[in-house]
Design an enzyme around this catalytic site. Structure first.
Site, PDB file in Angstrom:
ATOM      1  N   SER A 139       8.962 -14.241  18.293  1.00 40.54           N
ATOM      2  CA  SER A 139       9.223 -12.823  18.042  1.00 40.54           C
ATOM      3  C   SER A 139       9.340 -12.099  19.365  1.00 40.54           C
ATOM      4  O   SER A 139       8.776 -12.534  20.386  1.00 40.54           O
ATOM      5  CB  SER A 139       8.073 -12.217  17.229  1.00 40.54           C
ATOM      6  N   TYR A 152      -0.999 -10.825  15.994  1.00 32.72           N
ATOM      7  CA  TYR A 152       0.377 -11.228  15.684  1.00 32.72           C
ATOM      8  C   TYR A 152       1.145 -11.503  16.973  1.00 32.72           C
ATOM      9  O   TYR A 152       1.773 -12.560  17.128  1.00 32.72           O
ATOM     10  CB  TYR A 152       1.098 -10.160  14.868  1.00 32.72           C
TER      11      TYR A 152
END
Length: 255
Positions: A139, A152
């Site tokens: 990501s 995350y």
């Protein structure tokens, strides 16, 4: 001489990027093992694309035993895996660290890290034997910090670095490894993050011109179809509407 049909195993294939990738690869002549937790969606995908092209594999990648049993259960025509796309992952509520729940942190670690490395480890011998490829979905959160990104972002930074280190370990074996680092993509991702609160999820994407799952599917297929001597180490992709967050300054006596 007939050309062997290549096989890809795609995790998180029940929706979003994973489902779009399954459709893209099948359309390009690949076989796909569609892995995920929601068996009904996997069965529907296999019915839609054809059972000769798609094998639904219901499993939770957080469970090593399910991975072992799932890989062992593959039909003969799906056993020779040429490409692993580690797409399954999630983010849970974006509360700041002091207010975050430890169990939610652990769920992200178990899914985004432990599950990914467990499946990769299980498939490595075959991928080495076939000089295959691994594409890991990291990501943009791996590269840029943001408030409430905590675990995350940390898990996705792990995925990026794991990909680069794995590439080093596989030096000379002809196995390609790529880290794909998307920014905002309109999927069910935010619905999971906001615990099925559709209004909160919709607000993130509203008027944002986010990337679509098909954009990432096209990118994954492009990476996979590069010549054997070409390795894409990492690739960051964002919608035009998204750019890098600036530094922030807190003001006041308590800053």
């Amino acid at each position: 001489m007939s050309v062997r049909t290549r096989t890809a195993l795609i995790t998180g294939a029940t929706a979003g990027i994973g489902e779009a990738a399954a459709r893209k690869f099948v359309g390009a002549g690949w076989r796909v093992i569609a892995a995920g937790r929601r068996a009904d969606r996997l069965e529907a995908l296999a019915d839609s694309l054809g059972r000769d092209s798609v094998h639904p594999l219901s499993l939770d990648i957080r469970d090593a035993n399910q991975i072992a049993k799932g890989v062992a259960s593959l039909p003969a025509q799906f056993r020779d895996i040429d490409l692993l796309i580690n797409n399954a992952g999630l983010a849970l509520p974006d509360a700041p660290s002091p207010a975050a729940e430890l169990d939610q942190w652990k769920t992200m670690i178990d899914t985004n890290i432990t599950g990914l490395v467990s499946l990769t480890h299980a498939l490595l011998p075959g991928l080495i034997a076939r000089r295959g490829a691994i594409i890991n979905i990291s990501s943009a959160a791996a590269n840029y910090p943001y408030a409430a990104g905590h675990v995350y972002g940390g898990t996705k930074a792990f995925v990026r670095q794991f990909s680069l280190c794995l590439r080093s370990d596989l030096h000379g074996k002809g196995v390609r490894v790529t880290s794909i680092e998307p920014g905002l993509v309109e999927t069910e991702f935010m619905l999971v993050r906001y615990l099925q609160d559709e209004n909160a999820a919709d607000a993130v994407y509203r008027h944002a011109s986010a990337l679509k799952p098909e954009d990432l599917a096209d990118t994954l297929h492009w990476v996979a179809e590069q010549p054997p001597h070409v390795n894409i180490n990492s690739l960051e992709i964002m919608p035009t509407s998204q750019s890098f967050a600036g530094f922030r300054i807190a003001r006041g006596e308590d800053a």
